[in-house]
Design a protein around this motif. Structure first.
Motif, short mmCIF file in Angstrom:
data_model
loop_
_atom_site.label_atom_id
_atom_site.label_comp_id
_atom_site.label_asym_id
_atom_site.label_seq_id
_atom_site.Cartn_x
_atom_site.Cartn_y
_atom_site.Cartn_z
N GLY A 1 0.80 -1.22 0.00
CA GLY A 1 0.00 0.00 0.00
C GLY A 1 0.83 1.26 0.00
O GLY A 1 0.28 2.36 0.15
N LEU A 2 2.13 1.15 -0.19
CA LEU A 2 2.98 2.35 -0.23
C LEU A 2 2.69 3.21 -1.45
O LEU A 2 2.87 4.43 -1.41
CB LEU A 2 4.46 1.94 -0.24
CG LEU A 2 5.05 1.50 1.09
CD1 LEU A 2 6.46 0.93 0.89
CD2 LEU A 2 5.10 2.66 2.08
N SER A 3 2.24 2.60 -2.52
CA SER A 3 1.98 3.36 -3.75
C SER A 3 0.63 4.07 -3.69
O SER A 3 -0.38 3.46 -3.32
CB SER A 3 2.02 2.44 -4.97
OG SER A 3 1.66 3.15 -6.13
N ARG A 4 0.62 5.32 -4.14
CA ARG A 4 -0.64 6.05 -4.26
C ARG A 4 -1.43 5.61 -5.47
O ARG A 4 -2.59 6.02 -5.64
CB ARG A 4 -0.36 7.56 -4.32
CG ARG A 4 0.22 8.09 -3.03
CD ARG A 4 0.56 9.57 -3.10
NE ARG A 4 1.17 9.99 -1.86
CZ ARG A 4 0.50 10.34 -0.77
NH1 ARG A 4 -0.83 10.36 -0.79
NH2 ARG A 4 1.14 10.70 0.32
N ALA A 5 -0.84 4.77 -6.30
CA ALA A 5 -1.57 4.24 -7.45
C ALA A 5 -2.55 3.15 -7.03
O ALA A 5 -3.47 2.83 -7.78
CB ALA A 5 -0.59 3.69 -8.49
N ASP A 6 -2.37 2.55 -5.86
CA ASP A 6 -3.37 1.62 -5.33
C ASP A 6 -4.67 2.40 -5.11
O ASP A 6 -4.66 3.53 -4.61
CB ASP A 6 -2.92 1.03 -3.99
CG ASP A 6 -1.73 0.10 -4.12
OD1 ASP A 6 -1.76 -0.77 -5.00
OD2 ASP A 6 -0.78 0.25 -3.32
N ARG A 7 -5.78 1.79 -5.45
CA ARG A 7 -7.07 2.44 -5.27
C ARG A 7 -8.12 1.40 -4.86
O ARG A 7 -8.19 0.31 -5.44
CB ARG A 7 -7.57 3.11 -6.56
CG ARG A 7 -6.84 4.39 -6.95
CD ARG A 7 -7.20 5.53 -6.00
NE ARG A 7 -6.74 6.81 -6.52
CZ ARG A 7 -5.52 7.28 -6.41
NH1 ARG A 7 -4.60 6.53 -5.79
NH2 ARG A 7 -5.18 8.46 -6.90
N THR A 8 -8.92 1.75 -3.87
CA THR A 8 -10.04 0.90 -3.49
C THR A 8 -11.10 1.75 -2.84
O THR A 8 -10.90 2.93 -2.56
CB THR A 8 -9.57 -0.23 -2.55
OG1 THR A 8 -10.60 -1.22 -2.44
CG2 THR A 8 -9.25 0.29 -1.15
N THR A 9 -12.26 1.14 -2.60
CA THR A 9 -13.38 1.85 -1.98
C THR A 9 -13.69 1.24 -0.62
O THR A 9 -13.37 0.06 -0.37
CB THR A 9 -14.63 1.76 -2.86
OG1 THR A 9 -15.14 0.42 -2.83
CG2 THR A 9 -14.34 2.17 -4.30
N PRO A 10 -14.35 1.99 0.25
CA PRO A 10 -14.77 1.40 1.52
C PRO A 10 -15.65 0.18 1.35
O PRO A 10 -15.52 -0.81 2.09
CB PRO A 10 -15.52 2.55 2.20
CG PRO A 10 -14.89 3.78 1.66
CD PRO A 10 -14.61 3.46 0.22
N ARG A 11 -16.56 0.21 0.36
CA ARG A 11 -17.43 -0.94 0.15
C ARG A 11 -16.62 -2.18 -0.24
O ARG A 11 -16.91 -3.30 0.20
CB ARG A 11 -18.47 -0.64 -0.93
CG ARG A 11 -19.53 -1.75 -1.04
CD ARG A 11 -20.37 -1.59 -2.30
NE ARG A 11 -21.15 -0.38 -2.30
CZ ARG A 11 -22.39 -0.27 -1.78
NH1 ARG A 11 -22.94 -1.32 -1.18
NH2 ARG A 11 -23.05 0.87 -1.86
N GLN A 12 -15.59 -2.00 -1.08
CA GLN A 12 -14.77 -3.14 -1.49
C GLN A 12 -14.01 -3.74 -0.29
O GLN A 12 -13.93 -4.96 -0.17
CB GLN A 12 -13.77 -2.69 -2.56
CG GLN A 12 -14.41 -2.40 -3.91
CD GLN A 12 -13.45 -1.76 -4.90
OE1 GLN A 12 -12.44 -1.16 -4.50
NE2 GLN A 12 -13.74 -1.89 -6.17
#
Length: 408
Positions: free
Chosen positions: A299-310
């Motif tokens: 998770g160091l990369s800001r390119a990781d993306r997710t949502t609270p629902r996920q």
């Protein structure tokens, strides 16, 4: 050390199981918020926070009821909450009892004078916990079980289970100081070395350990790939996968997470690379109907993306899996362990909630489970993009404490 870590792991899991069992007894109704009161409390906290770029999702896993939702489908950087995706996939793919087996293999043969005529290879398995004690144990096994008194060749480090890239996605796979280690298939003591060559360093350590117990080594240490089919003369296993994911999640260890990601690629993907490991994680999550953007393990990369629902969907599916105790047991306990040991101490959330933190510059996240005073199992995720990390922690803590009192 390995035995003691395993013992500590068993003791902690036993303690957690007892604590969670005790918390299964519902508190008096006067101490619990019903769904309407909880929703109002959480909404008020979000309004007061002043964070326009934040999302929250809270779900009762016993009834399947959404208790609160705010920007729950907006994707944001999860920071170390991303480790939930890495560790859940490792647990599901490998299984809780799997280990990573580091080998010493050799080419050549032993002559009548107990001299090994050939080279010896320390063949890594991507074990993030490999240390000097394990290397010493390998040397001892070689000396006592093979009868070798001298190696008329070299000791060589084999890191071929992984690629040779040392860092994470965010640095273009160059060395990343925030990983606090050097990625390698044979990373002894987290891969640190004077010359930036972890495989060669691992070989030097084994050669020194052999010499220390009276087994001579004639050649210089180096790095090389062992020939296919070279016989094993010694081996050592990592801790169980259930322990490895706990070592990753409780202190939020970036090195362990990135090593596990490459392990997933090596065993279940196209090779021991970050890219291949991320593809395995995405494929596993897709079976849950979860489709985040994954580019690393930590998770160091800001390119990781997710949502609270996920995130909550993952928590829900893991809670319903056969490995639910091991997964929940890998998370820090509020007020007790890891990154949560100082947060919400002495509150209703202490010991009731097990959560994963996430922090980057201008990013703060918290996700996990609570066994509430009302006898419910609740999963939640809070992803916040804000420069005010301390304030975000206060908001998250107040919301978590409210969640911990849910039940009608």
């Amino acid at each position: 050390m390995l035995a003691s870590r395993r013992a500590r792991g068993r003791s902690l899991l036993t303690a957690l199981a007892c604590a969670w069992a005790a918390l299964g007894v519902a508190a008096p109704a006067s101490q619990a918020l019903d769904s309407s009161a909880l929703r109002a409390t959480l909404a008020r906290e979000m309004q007061r926070s002043g964070f326009p770029f934040a999302g929250v999702y809270v779900r009762d896993l016993d009834t399947g009821t959404a208790l609160y939702a705010h920007n729950e489908d907006v994707a944001r950087p999860p920071a170390s909450v991303n480790k939930l995706y890495t560790t859940s996939t490792a647990l599901l793919r490998f299984g809780p009892d799997a280990t990573l087996h580091t080998q010493v293999v050799a080419t050549g043969a032993v002559d009548p004078t107990a001299v090994w005529r050939g080279d010896v290879y320390l063949k890594g398995a991507g074990d993030p916990t490999l240390g000097q004690l394990q290397v010493n144990a390998l040397a001892e096994t070689i000396a006592t079980q093979s009868g070798i008194r001298r190696v008329a060749g070299s000791v060589l480090g084999d890191e071929s289970v992984f690629d040779s890239l040392r860092g994470s996605s965010r640095t273009g796979f160059a060395l990343d100081r925030d990983i606090a280690g050097v990625l390698s298939g044979v990373a002894v003591n987290r891969g640190f070395s004077k010359d930036g060559a972890p495989a060669k360093e691992a070989a030097r350590r084994l050669a020194k350990a052999l010499r220390t117990i009276g087994v001579g080594v004639d050649g210089e240490s180096g790095a090389a790939t062992a020939p296919e089919g070279a016989p094993e003369i010694a081996g050592v296993d990592s801790p169980r996968m259930a322990d490895l994911i706990r070592f990753t999640n409780v202190p939020s260890d970036n090195f362990d997470a990135e090593m596990l990601l490459k392990d997933l690629g090596a065993h279940y993907g196209g090779g021991g690379t970050t890219t291949a490991g991320a593809a395995v994680v995405r494929a596993q999550l897709a079976t849950f109907g979860v489709h985040p953007r994954i580019v690393d393990g930590s998770g160091l990369s800001r390119a990781d993306r997710t949502t609270p629902r996920q995130v909550v969907r993952l928590l829900e599916r893991m809670q319903g899996s056969e490995f639910a105790p091991q997964f929940a047991g890998s998370l820090p306990v509020v007020g007790r362990t890891g990154t949560m040991r100082r947060r919400m101490r002495g509150t209703v959330a202490q010991d009731r909630c097990q959560t994963k933190t996430g922090t980057l510059r201008a990013v703060s996240a918290l996700a996990g489970y609570c066994q509430t005073t009302g006898g419910h199992t609740v999963a939640f995720a809070m992803l916040m993009s804000t420069a005010f990390i301390t304030r975000a922690h206060r908001v998250q803590d107040r919301m978590t404490k409210a969640i911990a009192t849910y039940g009608s």
